[in-house]
Design an enzyme around this catalytic site. Structure first.
Site, PDB file in Angstrom:
ATOM      1  N   ASN A 140      -1.739  18.097 -20.890  1.00 33.48           N
ATOM      2  CA  ASN A 140      -2.023  17.062 -21.894  1.00 33.48           C
ATOM      3  C   ASN A 140      -2.256  17.647 -23.279  1.00 33.48           C
ATOM      4  O   ASN A 140      -2.844  16.997 -24.142  1.00 33.48           O
ATOM      5  CB  ASN A 140      -3.251  16.252 -21.465  1.00 33.48           C
ATOM      6  N   HIS A 180       6.184   8.104 -27.688  1.00 32.05           N
ATOM      7  CA  HIS A 180       5.202   8.970 -27.020  1.00 32.05           C
ATOM      8  C   HIS A 180       5.381  10.433 -27.455  1.00 32.05           C
ATOM      9  O   HIS A 180       4.415  11.114 -27.826  1.00 32.05           O
ATOM     10  CB  HIS A 180       5.350   8.829 -25.501  1.00 32.05           C
ATOM     11  N   HIS A 199      -2.015  15.475 -26.329  1.00 31.14           N
ATOM     12  CA  HIS A 199      -2.013  14.072 -25.904  1.00 31.14           C
ATOM     13  C   HIS A 199      -3.264  13.316 -26.342  1.00 31.14           C
ATOM     14  O   HIS A 199      -3.204  12.098 -26.499  1.00 31.14           O
ATOM     15  CB  HIS A 199      -1.856  13.978 -24.386  1.00 31.14           C
ATOM     16  N   HIS A 247      -2.219  10.121 -28.035  1.00 32.95           N
ATOM     17  CA  HIS A 247      -2.489   8.789 -27.479  1.00 32.95           C
ATOM     18  C   HIS A 247      -3.213   7.923 -28.504  1.00 32.95           C
ATOM     19  O   HIS A 247      -2.982   6.707 -28.576  1.00 32.95           O
ATOM     20  CB  HIS A 247      -3.316   8.896 -26.203  1.00 32.95           C
ATOM     21  N   ARG A 275       0.820  -1.240   0.000  1.00 33.86           N
ATOM     22  CA  ARG A 275       0.000   0.000   0.000  1.00 33.86           C
ATOM     23  C   ARG A 275       0.840   1.272   0.000  1.00 33.86           C
ATOM     24  O   ARG A 275       0.367   2.343   0.363  1.00 33.86           O
ATOM     25  CB  ARG A 275      -0.977   0.016   1.175  1.00 33.86           C
ATOM     26  N   LYS A 332       5.871  22.923 -14.859  1.00 29.82           N
ATOM     27  CA  LYS A 332       5.098  21.764 -14.390  1.00 29.82           C
ATOM     28  C   LYS A 332       4.857  21.861 -12.891  1.00 29.82           C
ATOM     29  O   LYS A 332       3.773  21.536 -12.402  1.00 29.82           O
ATOM     30  CB  LYS A 332       5.801  20.453 -14.761  1.00 29.82           C
ATOM     31  N   GLU A 385       7.799  17.427 -25.459  1.00 24.39           N
ATOM     32  CA  GLU A 385       7.209  17.832 -24.169  1.00 24.39           C
ATOM     33  C   GLU A 385       7.782  19.184 -23.717  1.00 24.39           C
ATOM     34  O   GLU A 385       7.122  19.924 -22.990  1.00 24.39           O
ATOM     35  CB  GLU A 385       7.450  16.760 -23.103  1.00 24.39           C
ATOM     36  N   ARG A 414      -4.549  20.977 -14.342  1.00 24.45           N
ATOM     37  CA  ARG A 414      -3.454  20.092 -14.750  1.00 24.45           C
ATOM     38  C   ARG A 414      -3.679  19.481 -16.137  1.00 24.45           C
ATOM     39  O   ARG A 414      -2.722  19.120 -16.821  1.00 24.45           O
ATOM     40  CB  ARG A 414      -3.245  18.991 -13.700  1.00 24.45           C
ATOM     41  N   GLU A 440      -5.432  16.597 -11.032  1.00 24.56           N
ATOM     42  CA  GLU A 440      -6.094  16.934 -12.299  1.00 24.56           C
ATOM     43  C   GLU A 440      -7.598  17.111 -12.157  1.00 24.56           C
ATOM     44  O   GLU A 440      -8.382  16.541 -12.913  1.00 24.56           O
ATOM     45  CB  GLU A 440      -5.756  15.886 -13.377  1.00 24.56           C
ATOM     46  N   LYS A 471       2.246  11.181 -11.536  1.00 22.19           N
ATOM     47  CA  LYS A 471       1.361  10.291 -12.299  1.00 22.19           C
ATOM     48  C   LYS A 471       2.110   8.990 -12.569  1.00 22.19           C
ATOM     49  O   LYS A 471       3.234   9.023 -13.094  1.00 22.19           O
ATOM     50  CB  LYS A 471       0.966  10.925 -13.635  1.00 22.19           C
TER      51      LYS A 471
HETATM   52  P1  NAD Z   1      11.204   5.230 -22.616  1.00 26.96           P
HETATM   53  O1  NAD Z   1      11.129   5.137 -21.156  1.00 26.96           O
HETATM   54  O2  NAD Z   1      10.703   4.074 -23.402  1.00 26.96           O
HETATM   55  O3  NAD Z   1      12.696   5.556 -23.042  1.00 26.96           O
HETATM   56  C1  NAD Z   1      12.992   5.705 -24.405  1.00 26.96           C
HETATM   57  C2  NAD Z   1      14.121   4.748 -24.856  1.00 26.96           C
HETATM   58  O4  NAD Z   1      15.374   5.282 -24.454  1.00 26.96           O
HETATM   59  C3  NAD Z   1      14.046   3.362 -24.241  1.00 26.96           C
HETATM   60  O5  NAD Z   1      14.494   2.426 -25.190  1.00 26.96           O
HETATM   61  C4  NAD Z   1      15.022   3.471 -23.095  1.00 26.96           C
HETATM   62  O6  NAD Z   1      15.516   2.218 -22.661  1.00 26.96           O
HETATM   63  C5  NAD Z   1      16.101   4.317 -23.690  1.00 26.96           C
HETATM   64  N1  NAD Z   1      16.895   5.079 -22.748  1.00 26.96           N
HETATM   65  C6  NAD Z   1      16.478   5.670 -21.615  1.00 26.96           C
HETATM   66  N2  NAD Z   1      17.451   6.401 -21.090  1.00 26.96           N
HETATM   67  C7  NAD Z   1      18.526   6.261 -21.884  1.00 26.96           C
HETATM   68  C8  NAD Z   1      19.840   6.789 -21.860  1.00 26.96           C
HETATM   69  N3  NAD Z   1      20.233   7.662 -20.925  1.00 26.96           N
HETATM   70  N4  NAD Z   1      20.696   6.411 -22.824  1.00 26.96           N
HETATM   71  C9  NAD Z   1      20.293   5.559 -23.810  1.00 26.96           C
HETATM   72  N5  NAD Z   1      19.062   5.058 -23.907  1.00 26.96           N
HETATM   73  C10 NAD Z   1      18.182   5.411 -22.946  1.00 26.96           C
HETATM   74  O7  NAD Z   1      10.387   6.510 -23.121  1.00 26.96           O
HETATM   75  P2  NAD Z   1      10.264   8.006 -22.583  1.00 26.96           P
HETATM   76  O8  NAD Z   1      10.117   8.836 -23.781  1.00 26.96           O
HETATM   77  O9  NAD Z   1      11.288   8.330 -21.614  1.00 26.96           O
HETATM   78  O10 NAD Z   1       8.897   7.978 -21.776  1.00 26.96           O
HETATM   79  C11 NAD Z   1       7.678   7.730 -22.421  1.00 26.96           C
HETATM   80  C12 NAD Z   1       6.676   7.236 -21.397  1.00 26.96           C
HETATM   81  O11 NAD Z   1       6.468   8.241 -20.422  1.00 26.96           O
HETATM   82  C13 NAD Z   1       5.335   6.895 -21.971  1.00 26.96           C
HETATM   83  O12 NAD Z   1       4.914   5.653 -21.482  1.00 26.96           O
HETATM   84  C14 NAD Z   1       4.429   7.986 -21.458  1.00 26.96           C
HETATM   85  O13 NAD Z   1       3.109   7.582 -21.291  1.00 26.96           O
HETATM   86  C15 NAD Z   1       5.074   8.307 -20.156  1.00 26.96           C
HETATM   87  N6  NAD Z   1       4.777   9.657 -19.675  1.00 26.96           N
HETATM   88  C16 NAD Z   1       4.343   9.786 -18.408  1.00 26.96           C
HETATM   89  C17 NAD Z   1       4.102  11.042 -17.892  1.00 26.96           C
HETATM   90  C18 NAD Z   1       3.712  11.186 -16.455  1.00 26.96           C
HETATM   91  O14 NAD Z   1       3.348  12.297 -16.059  1.00 26.96           O
HETATM   92  N7  NAD Z   1       3.810  10.169 -15.659  1.00 26.96           N
HETATM   93  C19 NAD Z   1       4.296  12.177 -18.696  1.00 26.96           C
HETATM   94  C20 NAD Z   1       4.749  12.014 -19.995  1.00 26.96           C
HETATM   95  C21 NAD Z   1       4.986  10.738 -20.483  1.00 26.96           C
HETATM   96  N1  GLY Z   2       2.150  14.725 -18.418  1.00 22.29           N
HETATM   97  C1  GLY Z   2       0.923  15.244 -17.952  1.00 22.29           C
HETATM   98  C2  GLY Z   2       0.813  15.394 -16.494  1.00 22.29           C
HETATM   99  O1  GLY Z   2       1.730  15.094 -15.760  1.00 22.29           O
HETATM  100  O2  GLY Z   2      -0.197  15.794 -16.027  1.00 22.29           O
END
Ligand code: NAD
Ligand code: GLY
Length: 378
Positions: A257, A277, A260, A264, A133, A239, A197, A253, A249, A155
């Site tokens: 998006n 993404h 997005h 998405h 939890r 942010k 972003e 907030r 949100e 998130k």
């Molecule tokens: P990712 O985590 O898949 O990373 C992209 C690629 O780069 C992967 O292959 C990873 O292994 C590689 N990588 C990571 N760091 C590296 C480094 N330093 N050197 C070499 N390779 C590296 O993708 P991302 O773009 O980081 O994140 C996308 C995800 O984030 C999506 O799932 C999206 O939904 C999520 N997201 C979440 C929020 C939130 O608020 N929680 C906001 C925006 C996006």
């Molecule tokens: N990436 C959108 C949020 O964090 O709300």
């Protein structure tokens, strides 16, 4: 949290941004050489065990340095290595984290360290929110996208085949550590995805920042460390302001998006991982800006300016065709599976004037026009 008496001293991080959320407030550290510095971890919750969550790409590059940095503070430093990629942001992969926690008898004080991009961060955060939890966790984002967005704000989620990020929780980290040196190994395509972003923060909140990005786009694409440092800091500041006012949100907030809803739909419609993404968000911003213009909120010149910067960032401005028979219908179907949708009505983040955004619905016929104008056959 008490500071460890025996912390090794190290230079203070170059930049720091605070997320103000009452008892869930925390700092984002931004600078070079933070990963291996004990200073980065000072004051974090202590426990007998730390579990690093990483993946098959990032762990070989950086896990040993993190393990060494944590060794003085945690008796056991464990590592779980997940398969890489958006296609693995799912239940079976999440289960690997719980397996590691339970197989190693991890108690509720165990601290999770998410070492990776947004996929690792979102999954480690969700695991931290739900294991016993809730256990503490720290974000160490290794992609630009994760440093400017996903690691900040709490998130956490996994994908469902029917919709992106549909299962998750709001759960804040104890700290975010953005080591800019880690971006040196990031592939160019991933750097560009992160720029989507960064660009997003301009139209929704700060057109001066947008102009700065325009004039530094070459430096950013060349991973110039000073330019990246400013981009990460300003993005996190914006942010932080938004999340500080609306953590869960309830309203404001949602502007984060921007792009997005369309993005998405592209990501899930193409199959997770086909479009990054950030690429979906980039193209989605063009579509959302087109919609804003067709709603009479912004002019054609603004849309052209945004489209130009997105293209200069190495990102797509034209959407894929998701269905040969009824492409706009397929987008609409996918966009109805969105957390902002209410009673099946899609809500879009639109730009009401450059630097300001709001959420609203739009007639299907108008959205269809936008999709038709913005998509080309594969
Ligand atoms: P990712 O985590 O898949 O990373 C992209 C690629 O780069 C992967 O292959 C990873 O292994 C590689 N990588 C990571 N760091 C590296 C480094 N330093 N050197 C070499 N390779 C590296 O993708 P991302 O773009 O980081 O994140 C996308 C995800 O984030 C999506 O799932 C999206 O939904 C999520 N997201 C979440 C929020 C939130 O608020 N929680 C906001 C925006 C996006
Ligand atoms: N990436 C959108 C949020 O964090 O709300």
């Amino acid at each position: 949290m008490p500071q460890e008496a025996n912390q090794v001293s190290a230079p203070a991080p170059a930049r720091q941004v605070r997320i103000e959320l009452a008892d869930r407030s925390y700092d984002i550290l931004i600078g070079a050489d933070l990963l291996g510095s004990a200073h980065s971890y000072a004051g974090l919750p202590r426990a007998s065990t730390a579990l690093i969550v990483s993946n098959t790409v990032v762990a070989p590059l950086y896990a040993a340095r993190l393990q060494a940095a944590l060794a003085s503070a945690y008796a056991k430093v464990l590592l779980v290595t997940l398969p890489d990629g958006e296609a693995h942001k799912d239940w079976p992969t999440l289960q690997l984290i719980f397996d590691a926690l339970l197989q190693n008898s991890c108690d509720r004080k165990t601290v999770l360290f998410a070492l990776g991009g947004g996929v690792v961060g979102d999954m480690a955060g969700f695991a931290a929110a739900s294991y016993m939890r809730g256990v503490p966790f720290v974000q160490i984002p290794t992609t630009l996208l994760a440093q400017v967005d996903s690691s900040v704000g709490g998130k956490t989620a996994i994908n469902h085949p029917l919709g992106k990020n549909m299962v998750g929780a709001f759960y804040q980290p104890q700290r975010v550590i953005c080591d800019l040196d880690l971006l040196k190994t990031l592939p160019a395509r991933e750097l560009s995805a992160g720029l989507a972003e960064v660009i997003k923060y301009g139209p929704i909140a700060d057109m001066d920042f947008f102009s700065w990005i325009e004039s530094h786009i070459d430096a950013l694409r060349a991973a110039d460390s000073l330019a990246l440092a400013h981009a990460v800091k300003r993005s996190c500041e914006i942010k932080a302001l938004v999340v500080g006012q609306d953590e869960r949100e309830a309203g404001l907030r949602a502007i984060l998006n921007f792009g997005h809803t369309f993005g998405h739909a592209i990501e899930s419609g193409m199959g997770y991982g086909a479009w990054l993404h950030g690429e979906g968000v980039a193209c989605g911003m063009v579509m959302a800006a087109e919609l804003s213009q067709r709603l009479g909120l912004v002019d054609v010149a603004f849309v052209a300016r945004l489209r130009r910067l997105i293209a200069l960032a190495g990102l797509p401005t034209v959407g894929p065709v998701l269905s040969q028979s009824d492409n706009a219908g397929r987008y609409l179907e996918l966009m109805r599976v969105d957390k902002k949708a209410e009673a099946g009505e899609i809500k879009f983040v639109v730009i009401d004037r450059p630097g300001s955004a709001r959420v609203q619905s739009a007639p299907d016929a108008l959205v269809r026009q936008v999709i038709d104008a913005c998509c080309v056959p594969l």
